[in-house]
Motif scaffolding. Structure first.
Motif, PDB file in Angstrom:
ATOM      1  N   GLN B   6       0.830  -1.211   0.000  1.00  0.00           N
ATOM      2  CA  GLN B   6       0.000   0.000   0.000  1.00  0.00           C
ATOM      3  C   GLN B   6       0.858   1.252   0.000  1.00  0.00           C
ATOM      4  OE1 GLN B   6      -2.635  -0.856   3.396  1.00  0.00           O
ATOM      5  NE2 GLN B   6      -4.274  -0.432   1.972  1.00  0.00           N
ATOM      6  N   GLN B   7       1.922   1.230   0.825  1.00  0.00           N
ATOM      7  CA  GLN B   7       2.784   2.413   0.901  1.00  0.00           C
ATOM      8  C   GLN B   7       3.425   2.699  -0.450  1.00  0.00           C
ATOM      9  OE1 GLN B   7       5.376   1.443   4.106  1.00  0.00           O
ATOM     10  NE2 GLN B   7       3.888   2.034   5.655  1.00  0.00           N
ATOM     11  N   ARG B   8       3.900   1.630  -1.080  1.00  0.00           N
ATOM     12  CA  ARG B   8       4.512   1.803  -2.406  1.00  0.00           C
ATOM     13  C   ARG B   8       3.499   2.405  -3.369  1.00  0.00           C
ATOM     14  NH1 ARG B   8       7.669  -2.622  -2.032  1.00  0.00           N
ATOM     15  NH2 ARG B   8       5.885  -3.939  -2.437  1.00  0.00           N
ATOM     16  N   TYR B   9       2.284   1.884  -3.309  1.00  0.00           N
ATOM     17  CA  TYR B   9       1.253   2.392  -4.196  1.00  0.00           C
ATOM     18  C   TYR B   9       1.010   3.878  -3.949  1.00  0.00           C
ATOM     19  CZ  TYR B   9      -3.321   3.662  -5.851  1.00  0.00           C
ATOM     20  OH  TYR B   9      -4.344   4.345  -6.458  1.00  0.00           O
ATOM     21  N   LEU B  10       0.865   4.246  -2.665  1.00  0.00           N
ATOM     22  CA  LEU B  10       0.539   5.633  -2.328  1.00  0.00           C
ATOM     23  C   LEU B  10       1.628   6.586  -2.798  1.00  0.00           C
ATOM     24  CD1 LEU B  10      -0.964   5.097   1.225  1.00  0.00           C
ATOM     25  CD2 LEU B  10      -2.183   5.610  -0.892  1.00  0.00           C
ATOM     26  N   LEU B  11       2.889   6.172  -2.583  1.00  0.00           N
ATOM     27  CA  LEU B  11       4.001   7.021  -3.013  1.00  0.00           C
ATOM     28  C   LEU B  11       4.015   7.177  -4.529  1.00  0.00           C
ATOM     29  CD1 LEU B  11       6.930   5.876  -0.719  1.00  0.00           C
ATOM     30  CD2 LEU B  11       5.900   8.141  -0.864  1.00  0.00           C
ATOM     31  N   ARG B  12       3.876   6.036  -5.203  1.00  0.00           N
ATOM     32  CA  ARG B  12       3.934   6.087  -6.668  1.00  0.00           C
ATOM     33  C   ARG B  12       2.779   6.925  -7.204  1.00  0.00           C
ATOM     34  NH1 ARG B  12       3.032   0.611  -9.041  1.00  0.00           N
ATOM     35  NH2 ARG B  12       0.928   1.409  -8.877  1.00  0.00           N
ATOM     36  N   GLU B  13       1.608   6.744  -6.601  1.00  0.00           N
ATOM     37  CA  GLU B  13       0.427   7.459  -7.070  1.00  0.00           C
ATOM     38  C   GLU B  13       0.588   8.969  -6.831  1.00  0.00           C
ATOM     39  OE1 GLU B  13      -3.134   7.110  -9.100  1.00  0.00           O
ATOM     40  OE2 GLU B  13      -1.455   5.759  -8.769  1.00  0.00           O
ATOM     41  N   GLY B  14       1.126   9.329  -5.652  1.00  0.00           N
ATOM     42  CA  GLY B  14       1.375  10.738  -5.359  1.00  0.00           C
ATOM     43  C   GLY B  14       2.321  11.340  -6.381  1.00  0.00           C
ATOM     44  N   TRP B  15       3.362  10.581  -6.699  1.00  0.00           N
ATOM     45  CA  TRP B  15       4.329  11.020  -7.690  1.00  0.00           C
ATOM     46  C   TRP B  15       3.679  11.159  -9.060  1.00  0.00           C
ATOM     47  CZ3 TRP B  15       8.596  13.456  -8.420  1.00  0.00           C
ATOM     48  CH2 TRP B  15       9.316  13.303  -9.595  1.00  0.00           C
ATOM     49  N   MET B  16       2.812  10.179  -9.387  1.00  0.00           N
ATOM     50  CA  MET B  16       2.166  10.207 -10.713  1.00  0.00           C
ATOM     51  C   MET B  16       1.249  11.415 -10.866  1.00  0.00           C
ATOM     52  SD  MET B  16       3.462   8.024 -12.566  1.00  0.00           S
ATOM     53  CE  MET B  16       2.388   8.168 -14.001  1.00  0.00           C
ATOM     54  N   HIS B  17       0.625  11.835  -9.780  1.00  0.00           N
ATOM     55  CA  HIS B  17      -0.212  13.042  -9.860  1.00  0.00           C
ATOM     56  C   HIS B  17       0.621  14.215 -10.339  1.00  0.00           C
ATOM     57  CE1 HIS B  17      -3.763  11.305  -8.335  1.00  0.00           C
ATOM     58  NE2 HIS B  17      -3.377  11.202  -7.077  1.00  0.00           N
ATOM     59  N   LEU B  18       1.869  14.270  -9.853  1.00  0.00           N
ATOM     60  CA  LEU B  18       2.763  15.360 -10.244  1.00  0.00           C
ATOM     61  C   LEU B  18       3.198  15.203 -11.692  1.00  0.00           C
ATOM     62  CD1 LEU B  18       5.232  16.103  -7.344  1.00  0.00           C
ATOM     63  CD2 LEU B  18       3.341  17.449  -8.223  1.00  0.00           C
ATOM     64  N   VAL B  19       3.556  13.965 -12.042  1.00  0.00           N
ATOM     65  CA  VAL B  19       4.053  13.733 -13.396  1.00  0.00           C
ATOM     66  C   VAL B  19       2.969  14.049 -14.421  1.00  0.00           C
ATOM     67  CG1 VAL B  19       4.886  11.961 -14.989  1.00  0.00           C
ATOM     68  CG2 VAL B  19       5.724  12.021 -12.639  1.00  0.00           C
ATOM     69  N   ARG B  20       1.750  13.616 -14.110  1.00  0.00           N
ATOM     70  CA  ARG B  20       0.657  13.857 -15.052  1.00  0.00           C
ATOM     71  C   ARG B  20       0.363  15.339 -15.191  1.00  0.00           C
ATOM     72  NH1 ARG B  20      -1.671   8.711 -13.326  1.00  0.00           N
ATOM     73  NH2 ARG B  20      -2.525   9.703 -11.482  1.00  0.00           N
ATOM     74  N   ARG B  21       0.607  16.094 -14.137  1.00  0.00           N
ATOM     75  CA  ARG B  21       0.311  17.521 -14.151  1.00  0.00           C
ATOM     76  C   ARG B  21       1.611  18.293 -14.097  1.00  0.00           C
ATOM     77  NH1 ARG B  21      -3.626  19.759 -15.605  1.00  0.00           N
ATOM     78  NH2 ARG B  21      -5.202  18.201 -16.021  1.00  0.00           N
ATOM     79  N   ARG B  22       2.574  17.907 -14.948  1.00  0.00           N
ATOM     80  CA  ARG B  22       3.910  18.470 -14.715  1.00  0.00           C
ATOM     81  C   ARG B  22       3.991  19.954 -15.044  1.00  0.00           C
ATOM     82  NH1 ARG B  22       4.065  14.326 -17.826  1.00  0.00           N
ATOM     83  NH2 ARG B  22       4.220  14.493 -20.079  1.00  0.00           N
ATOM     84  N   ILE B  23       3.206  20.424 -16.020  1.00  0.00           N
ATOM     85  CA  ILE B  23       3.279  21.856 -16.353  1.00  0.00           C
ATOM     86  C   ILE B  23       2.755  22.678 -15.175  1.00  0.00           C
ATOM     87  CG2 ILE B  23       2.594  23.656 -17.946  1.00  0.00           C
ATOM     88  CD1 ILE B  23       4.196  21.623 -19.398  1.00  0.00           C
ATOM     89  N   SER B  24       1.502  22.423 -14.800  1.00  0.00           N
ATOM     90  CA  SER B  24       0.935  23.231 -13.715  1.00  0.00           C
ATOM     91  C   SER B  24       1.669  22.972 -12.411  1.00  0.00           C
ATOM     92  CB  SER B  24      -0.557  22.963 -13.571  1.00  0.00           C
ATOM     93  OG  SER B  24      -0.773  21.601 -13.312  1.00  0.00           O
TER      94      SER B  24
END
Ligand SMILES: Nc1ncnc2c1ncn2[C@@H]1O[C@H](COP(=O)(O)OP(=O)(O)O)[C@@H](O)[C@H]1O
Ligand SMILES: [Mg+2]
Lengths: 296, 290
Positions: B6-24
């Motif tokens: 779960q922790q791995r998932y949460l970290l990766r998902e948090g990171w992905m939110h940033l990657v997906r919205r990298r401009i803003s």
């Protein structure tokens, strides 16, 4: 039924075999009344068809059972969860006991089949090695193990629904809700999905499936709860005799579909029964349906 | 309580939110970094001004030197009146002996010069500290002349006027720091909550599915909070790097500049991380219906 004189308002007095109860449940959305004083119960291991025209309130009933909505009046009891007493933080635990599938599948389309199914276990904190095993098992079971690496969006509708079913059952819920699961599917594909739901039911899970496909209900339906304009207009069980055996084999069902003619005759009497009970329920709904479902 | 999966998932998902919205996300980080930089510069200017002031002026604002022959009753009266004077914060009596010792300490190795003295040439004094908010030149001048008329007072020496002026300016900077700090706080919360709002809107389907399969609200929120905290941390780190570079540049030109020490720098980055997390919680409260 073991409790002939069941008082619908006494929610504490829940039959151990009852997994879902609606007690005079109404649901109001702003102005419109989506459900109006609906009461019925679902026993452990039952397969219930929820029928009615579009807008009748089928989805609303399912939303009440998964406690996505709370009744505006009345009460909904699902397992050990009572709508009148449940706390917000209990809802996730309820959801782990209630699998849900929808007409539009609701998969995460940009993730693989495997990830979609694993998601349900990861979210509830199962260990990775265990998740891998369970996912393989359940995907095998719905016949999609060979497509586990594909993105969900590349699958056909029937396959997507099977993935959705796999996701819904991987946490081994006691109840499976299916909201028009065949609504977007061709007849043959629908057949596969229905077979899957029957197999799940045969393994002991209670299933409530909504549909407005009358042909399907005629062919398979035994316990049929009918809604119209938010009101319960019928609750009949066509195979009362077998009511006490809640677990039946798939083979038994297939035999039954071969007896289509006999079934059709019963359906006609059932349709009359719906009309009768619709007239009769006004005053005493619960005793009415109780009598209709009572074994000989 | 929470498994490694779960922790791995949460970290990766948090990171992905940033990657997906990298401009803003990048824009948010830049805005936040520049406002943090502004705050840091304001604080540094204040700290350095304050320190310069400490070096330039002594501990006291007014020194009242007393005659050797002052009557104890006059001295006590003066002391009492000083304590009752508006704007006086602190009064210390330094007798001749203490004054000599202080002088000796100041002289350090040359202190033996004093041994040649037969009598103590230093006068006793009252050392007065004024309330920094009360000292206005005219008032101080008034006070000085009033004190000079007391019996037994030999001389009254007040701190220079321009030093008091500088002191006031420095205190003004403290207020500016507070205002800038609040603005930074608000703008940081705003930019971070904005990117998190976008992430929430983009993830509505995932969030729905998570609820469906029984994820707890805390679990659903965590990746969003992490992405906000990550942005805050990145902004804080960026601001501190820029600050370090500019301090190198300035430090080579102006000697004696005070700079943040490593724990303070770390504190700044932690504050910024915290702001990011709070900003995302603001967004979640308003936009995540769970
Ligand atoms: N979110 C909602 N807001 C307002 N009205 C709604 C909402 N959802 C359903 N309804 C209304 O409630 C009634 C029952 O809807 P629903 O349960 O979706 O019926 P069914 O699934 O049988 O088609 C309909 O009249 C529908 O317009
Ligand atoms: Mg519907």
């Amino acid at each position: 039924m073991s409790q002939p004189s069941h008082d619908p308002s006494a929610s504490s007095n829940v039959d151990a075999r009852t997994v879902i109860s609606l007690y005079h449940a109404s649901l109001r959305y702003d102005e419109s009344l989506a459900l109006d004083d609906v009461s019925f119960r679902v026993d452990n291991g039952e397969f219930v068809f929820l029928v009615g025209p579009s807008g009748a309130g089928k989805s609303s009933v399912l939303r009440l059972i998964m406690m996505e909505e709370m009744p505006s009046s009345g009460e909904v009891v699902v397992g050990r969860f009572l709508s009148t007493r449940v706390r917000r933080r209990d809802i996730p635990h309820l959801r782990r006991e209630v699998g849900v599938v929808f007409q539009d599948f609701r998969l995460l389309l940009d993730r693989s089949v495997e990830e979609n199914v694993a998601f349900a276990q990861m979210v509830v904190g199962v260990r990775r090695s265990q998740i891998k095993k369970n996912v393989a098992q359940v995907l095998n079971w719905v016949g999609l193990y060979h497509k586990r690496k594909q993105l969900a969006r590349t699958l056909s509708g029937g396959e997507q629904q099977r993935v959705a079913i796999a996701r819904a059952i991987i946490n081994r819920p006691k109840i499976l809700l299916a909201d028009e699961p065949t609504g977007n599917l061709d007849p043959e594909v629908s057949q596969e999905v229905i077979d899957l739901l029957f197999r799940i039911n045969a393994a002991g899970t209670s299933v409530v499936m909504s549909t407005h496909d009358h042909l399907m209900v005629r062919q398979y339906g035994e316990r049929i709860v009918s809604l119209d304009s938010g009101r319960l207009v019928g609750d009949v069980d066509r195979f009362r005799v077998r009511k006490s055996h809640s677990k039946r084999s798939v083979a038994e069902r297939v035999v039954r579909t071969d007896e289509a003619d006999a079934v059709r005759r019963e359906v006609e009497s059932w349709e009359h029964a719906i009309l009768d009970s619709a007239r009769a329920r006004e005053s005493s709904l619960s005793s009415d349906s109780e009598a209709g479902r009572e074994g000989p | 309580m929470m498994g490694a999966t779960q922790q791995r998932y949460l970290l990766r998902e948090g990171w992905m939110h940033l990657v997906r919205r990298r401009i803003s996300g990048t824009v948010a980080i830049l805005i936040m970094a520049s406002s943090l930089l502004t705050l840091a510069i304001f604080s540094l200017v204040t700290i350095n001004l304050d320190r310069a002031l400490q070096l330039l002026r002594g501990d006291t604002d007014i020194s009242i030197y007393l005659s050797d022959t002052i009557h104890p009753a006059d001295r006590d009266l003066l002391h009492k009146d000083l304590l009752n004077t508006r704007g006086v914060k602190e009064v210390r009596y330094i007798d001749a002996q203490q004054a000599l010792e202080a002088f000796r300490a100041e002289l350090q190795e040359d202190a033996e010069l004093l041994d040649a003295l037969i009598a103590n040439p230093l006068p006793a004094s009252f050392e007065v500290t004024l309330d920094p908010l009360m000292q206005d030149s005219a008032e101080v001048d008034d006070l000085v002349s009033t004190l000079g008329r007391y019996p037994g007072v030999e001389r009254v020496v007040a701190q220079l006027d321009w030093l008091r002026q500088l002191d006031r300016i420095t205190r003004g900077f403290v207020w500016a720091d507070v205002v800038v700090g609040l603005l930074v706080l608000l703008s940081s919360l705003f930019v971070i909550s904005n990117t998190v709002r976008l992430a929430v809107e983009e993830s509505s389907e995932t969030v729905y599915v998570m609820k469906l399969v029984g994820a707890t609200n805390a679990f659903i929120r965590t990746p969003f909070v992490l992405s906000g905290a990550l942005q805050g941390a990145a902004a804080g780190a960026l601001a501190m790097v820029l600050l370090l570079l500019s301090s190198r540049f300035l430090g080579a030109r102006i000697s004696g500049l005070v700079f943040f020490d490593p724990p303070q720098l770390l504190g700044f980055v932690m504050l910024s991380t915290f702001l990011g997390a709070v900003g995302s919680m603001v967004a979640l409260r308003r936009h995540l219906r769970i």
